[in-house]
Enzyme design. Structure first.
Site, short mmCIF file in Angstrom:
data_model
loop_
_atom_site.label_atom_id
_atom_site.label_comp_id
_atom_site.label_asym_id
_atom_site.label_seq_id
_atom_site.Cartn_x
_atom_site.Cartn_y
_atom_site.Cartn_z
N LYS A 40 -4.78 -12.09 -8.37
CA LYS A 40 -6.03 -12.10 -7.59
C LYS A 40 -7.05 -11.10 -8.16
O LYS A 40 -6.67 -10.00 -8.56
CB LYS A 40 -5.66 -11.73 -6.15
CG LYS A 40 -6.79 -11.68 -5.18
CD LYS A 40 -6.30 -11.19 -3.82
CE LYS A 40 -6.74 -9.76 -3.60
NZ LYS A 40 -6.98 -9.38 -2.22
N LYS A 79 0.84 -1.21 0.00
CA LYS A 79 0.00 0.00 0.00
C LYS A 79 0.87 1.26 0.00
O LYS A 79 0.48 2.27 -0.59
CB LYS A 79 -0.97 0.02 1.18
CG LYS A 79 -2.00 -1.10 1.13
CD LYS A 79 -3.40 -0.63 0.79
CE LYS A 79 -4.21 -1.77 0.21
NZ LYS A 79 -5.56 -1.92 0.62
N LYS A 110 -10.57 -5.35 -6.03
CA LYS A 110 -11.46 -4.22 -6.31
C LYS A 110 -10.69 -2.99 -6.76
O LYS A 110 -11.28 -2.06 -7.30
CB LYS A 110 -12.40 -3.91 -5.16
CG LYS A 110 -11.81 -3.82 -3.81
CD LYS A 110 -12.93 -3.60 -2.80
CE LYS A 110 -12.60 -4.19 -1.50
NZ LYS A 110 -12.75 -3.87 -0.27
P1 ATP Z 1 -8.02 -4.39 -2.49
O1 ATP Z 1 -8.15 -4.87 -3.89
O2 ATP Z 1 -8.33 -2.95 -2.33
O3 ATP Z 1 -6.76 -4.86 -1.81
P2 ATP Z 1 -9.69 -6.56 -1.72
O4 ATP Z 1 -10.60 -6.78 -2.90
O5 ATP Z 1 -8.57 -7.52 -1.51
O6 ATP Z 1 -9.19 -5.08 -1.69
P3 ATP Z 1 -10.45 -6.55 1.13
O7 ATP Z 1 -11.38 -5.56 1.74
O8 ATP Z 1 -9.00 -6.42 1.44
O9 ATP Z 1 -10.67 -6.58 -0.45
O10 ATP Z 1 -10.92 -8.00 1.50
C1 ATP Z 1 -12.14 -8.36 2.07
C2 ATP Z 1 -12.19 -9.89 2.18
O11 ATP Z 1 -12.33 -10.50 0.88
C3 ATP Z 1 -10.92 -10.49 2.79
O12 ATP Z 1 -11.27 -11.55 3.68
C4 ATP Z 1 -10.17 -10.99 1.58
O13 ATP Z 1 -9.29 -12.03 1.91
C5 ATP Z 1 -11.32 -11.46 0.67
N1 ATP Z 1 -10.92 -11.41 -0.75
C6 ATP Z 1 -10.54 -10.32 -1.45
N2 ATP Z 1 -10.26 -10.62 -2.74
C7 ATP Z 1 -10.48 -11.96 -2.89
C8 ATP Z 1 -10.37 -12.89 -3.99
N3 ATP Z 1 -9.99 -12.50 -5.19
N4 ATP Z 1 -10.67 -14.18 -3.76
C9 ATP Z 1 -11.07 -14.59 -2.54
N5 ATP Z 1 -11.20 -13.78 -1.46
C10 ATP Z 1 -10.91 -12.47 -1.60
#
Ligand code: ATP
Ligand code: LTN
Length: 335
Positions: free
Chosen positions: A197, A115, A200
């Site tokens: 991965k 980050k 968002k």
């Molecule tokens: P960013 O992309 O901004 O890092 P993020 O999409 O990873 O955000 P978070 O708010 O960090 O979202 O995660 C919320 C939950 O969703 C966490 O438990 C995270 O492990 C899960 N998660 C996020 N992306 C995935 C994915 N692609 N597959 C499975 N679980 C996910």
């Protein structure tokens, strides 16, 4: 609250809108947990402040996240679904735990490194101590289990280290939490770069299915998903990451095994397969969209749920905070 059921704690940041990855990897798995656990789920809005937010948009996103939790099936009468910022004990315990966390430990956190590279103009102290606030979230509720995606494991380890350090000094104050990684959907990949991965914050809109995308958009994005030059629907993450990712999404929403999926599409091309995945995801999300639209109009229902659950969260977490105050030698409140 009697500790008959084990306690479960989790939450998501109120930043941007959720993706299919957040849903399949986290939210969908939370829905039935209350049967086995006493559940607490936070809208982690204090954590979101570590990145600069537009105030009006941020407020809307937090409300939308709460409604998405409920629309996905988290019953706010069976689970304590609340706003982190409404419960002051989180920030209070985080301060105390800051004094029991070492700079060296925080320096090792990969999320901080990622980050700060992404937001080089705003490497604030909150971003650095983010894991301490997360430790406070979890430890305040004496959580036994914390369901998270694989990317949050390091934060869970530091939470356990902080709790053990504190317990060694002051006796058994905190329950040591265990991570809980779901078997299916733990890592949904990008539709455009299936070795990355689904996230968002991805800049390519075709890489992510947003939870609030309409049916046409969902199908269009799946049609464009990157696969390979072969034509066989077969699960092989090494050789066929794109197809395997689509199969794992299909498995999550239909409950079919990989063998059943391979059989279903035997002799058919990728076109039919992608269409079927798109249709299945759109069908899965249809009731969620409907419920979400209703909830966003039922202002008083959501407000009531937030208020009641904020109070419950405060009541429960304050017990731990008072114990901590006593242990470290802060002077008790005179009533
Ligand atoms: P960013 O992309 O901004 O890092 P993020 O999409 O990873 O955000 P978070 O708010 O960090 O979202 O995660 C919320 C939950 O969703 C966490 O438990 C995270 O492990 C899960 N998660 C996020 N992306 C995935 C994915 N692609 N597959 C499975 N679980 C996910
Ligand atoms: N850091 C987490 C969100 C989060 C969390 C928590 C998850 C904040 N506090 C406590 C579980 C328990 C994330 O980015 N997914």
């Amino acid at each position: 609250m009697e500790k008959e059921k084990k306690i479960l704690y989790s939450g998501m940041q109120a930043t941007n809108t959720l993706t299919l990855g957040n849903y399949l990897g986290a939210l969908k798995n939370w829905v039935n947990m209350y049967e086995e656990y006493e559940c607490f789920f936070g809208v982690m809005d204090l954590h979101s402040l570590t990145v600069r937010q537009n105030p009006a948009e941020f407020r809307k996103n937090a409300r939308s996240l709460y409604a998405l939790y409920v629309a996905a099936g988290l019953d706010p009468e069976k689970n304590c679904v609340y706003y982190q910022s409404h419960v002051p004990t989180h920030a209070q315990l985080a301060w105390i735990l800051n004094c029991f966390t070492y700079m060296g430990e925080l320096n090792r956190m990969t999320q901080f490194k990622d980050k700060s590279a992404k937001h080089a103009d705003n490497i604030n102290a909150g971003l650095f101590t983010y894991p301490v606030l997360m430790a406070a979230d979890i430890l305040l509720y004496q959580a036994d289990v914390v369901p998270v995606g694989a990317d949050q494991m390091q934060h869970l380890e530091i939470t356990r280290d902080i709790a053990e350090r504190f317990n060694n000094l002051y006796g058994d104050v905190f329950t040591i939490p265990e991570p809980y990684i779901a078997k299916a959907g733990a890592k949904i990949m990008s539709l455009q770069e299936p070795t990355k991965k689904m996230s968002k914050s991805d800049e390519n809109p075709n890489a992510t299915i947003l939870l609030l995308d309409d049916k046409d958009t969902i199908i269009r994005k799946f049609k464009r998903a990157v696969t390979d030059s072969d034509t066989v629907v077969r699960f092989d993450e090494e050789e066929k990451p794109g197809v395997s990712n689509l199969m794992s999404i299909y498995r999550c929403v239909t409950g079919k095994t990989y063998e059943e999926i391979e059989k279903e599409f035997d002799g058919k091309g990728y076109g039919d397969f992608k269409m079927a995945v798109g249709e299945a995801v759109a069908t899965e999300l249809e009731p969620l969209h409907k419920r979400y639209d209703e909830l966003m109009k039922e202002k008083s229902f959501i407000d009531k749920c937030i208020k009641e659950n904020d109070e419950k969260a405060y009541y429960f977490s304050n017990k731990t905070l008072r114990k901590v105050h006593k242990k470290v030698g802060l002077t008790e409140l005179i009533r």
